[in-house]
Design a protein around this motif. Structure first.
Motif, PDB file in Angstrom:
ATOM      1  N   ASP A   1       3.754   5.863   2.328  1.00 57.48           N
ATOM      2  CA  ASP A   1       4.234   7.242   2.209  1.00 57.48           C
ATOM      3  C   ASP A   1       3.745   8.095   3.377  1.00 57.48           C
ATOM      4  O   ASP A   1       4.480   8.969   3.865  1.00 57.48           O
ATOM      5  N   ALA A   2       2.520   7.839   3.841  1.00 54.45           N
ATOM      6  CA  ALA A   2       2.010   8.589   5.003  1.00 54.45           C
ATOM      7  C   ALA A   2       2.849   8.262   6.240  1.00 54.45           C
ATOM      8  O   ALA A   2       3.206   9.152   7.024  1.00 54.45           O
TER       9      ALA A   2
ATOM     10  N   ASP B   1       0.853  -1.185   0.000  1.00 50.47           N
ATOM     11  CA  ASP B   1       0.000   0.000   0.000  1.00 50.47           C
ATOM     12  C   ASP B   1       0.899   1.249   0.000  1.00 50.47           C
ATOM     13  O   ASP B   1       1.309   1.743   1.059  1.00 50.47           O
ATOM     14  N   GLU B   2       1.178   1.779  -1.177  1.00 50.67           N
ATOM     15  CA  GLU B   2       2.150   2.872  -1.283  1.00 50.67           C
ATOM     16  C   GLU B   2       1.668   4.129  -0.569  1.00 50.67           C
ATOM     17  O   GLU B   2       2.480   4.862   0.020  1.00 50.67           O
ATOM     18  N   ALA B   3       0.359   4.383  -0.587  1.00 54.95           N
ATOM     19  CA  ALA B   3      -0.154   5.595   0.064  1.00 54.95           C
ATOM     20  C   ALA B   3       0.042   5.489   1.580  1.00 54.95           C
ATOM     21  O   ALA B   3       0.489   6.444   2.234  1.00 54.95           O
TER      22      ALA B   3
END
Ligand code: NDP
Ligand code: 8X3
Length: 248
Positions: A64-65, A59-61
């Protein structure tokens, strides 16, 4: 000031042992994984030198968060340990579950290259290091290893390609390729089959997560002019078998 490592898959096995070993050697460690309670337990054990970052590596999002929310004392990663990974299933290719194949590729390959791509600029800036967990399965095929072995061969070759591209940057890259390590690996692979776990490791004196973590720490702490390109390890009890021949 201590150096900062990001270890993916720190909730279990090799990654958890890496977090302990690196913190014990004065690193500050960001440990990742999906199981928040495991990371919280490590935080309680290791204290301020450990920062838990809960996300699915696919889950890249979410990733990144979590990276954007790093406290100042954990910003500036010097060492990326790409450890999160899994095998799913032991069926021959012709009866394997395609979704399991996709999950292995998404986790062991796509997420690994994505995180590496994300962190490379900072690693170059700090002349850092990348340590990737490949496997003996990258080199020695075995029945039922199909896509798992393929993902680990990718990890090995990607590591060597990174070395090549990073020439002159001072960034070190190592592919660590263990054989049998007793962790949750086989339970995950067999959907929780404790008998399969016991049958594989029983009486074999397999390597431990701590064995591999010590190796990771050693590689990470070598003098800056030294690079271990690939490092293959097995327990003494494990070695090679011959070719198979199908007969009429
Ligand atoms: P474990 O199953 O004990 O640990 C795997 C770790 O990977 C866990 O922390 C798990 O965290 C994490 N992980 C898996 N999928 C995801 C995901 N989608 N998102 C985030 N984290 C994920 O196995 P090992 O410690 O044995 O395995 C670590 C690495 O070593 C793997 O890459 C494996 O292929 C490799 N390896 C293992 C060998 C062995 O014999 N055990 C031999 C050679 C290589 P969580 O589930 O909490 O998300
Ligand atoms: C894990 C080791 O031999 O089960 O990568 O593939 S093996």
């Amino acid at each position: 000031m201590s150096r900062i490592a990001l270890v993916t898959g720190a909730t279990s096995g090799i990654g958890e042992a890496c977090a302990r070993s690196l913190v014990g050697s004065d690193w500050r460690v960001i440990g990742t994984g999906r199981r928040a309670e495991r990371l919280e337990a490590l935080k309680a054990e290791l204290g301020d030198a450990f920062h838990p970052a809960v996300f699915d590596v696919r889950d890249e999002a979410a990733r990144d968060a979590a990276l954007a929310a790093l406290p100042e004392s954990f910003a500036g990663i010097d060492l990326l340990v790409n450890n999160a990974g899994l095998a799913l299933g032991t069926s021959p290719a012709q009866s394997a579950d395609l979704d399991q194949w996709k999950t292995m590729i998404e986790t062991n390959v796509t997420a690994l290259v994505s995180l590496t791509h994300k962190l490379l600029p900072g690693l170059i800036e700090r002349k850092g290091a990348v340590i990737n967990l490949s496997s003996v399965a990258a080199t020695y095929p075995y029945a039922g290893g199909n896509v798992y072995g393929g993902t680990k061969a990718f990890v090995r070759q990607f590591s060597l390609g990174l070395r090549s591209d990073l020439a002159g940057t001072g960034v070190r890259v190592c592919s660590i390729e263990p054989g049998m390590v007793e962790t949750e690996f086989t339970l995950v692979r067999t959907s929780g089959n404790q008998q399969a776990h016991d049958a594989l490791y029983g009486g074999a004196t397999p390597m431990t997560g701590e064995d591999i973590a010590e190796t990771v720490r050693w590689v990470a702490e070598l003098p800056p002019h030294l690079n271990i390109n690939t490092l293959e390890l097995m327990p003494v009890s494990q070695s090679f078998a011959g070719f198979q021949v199908a007969r009429d």
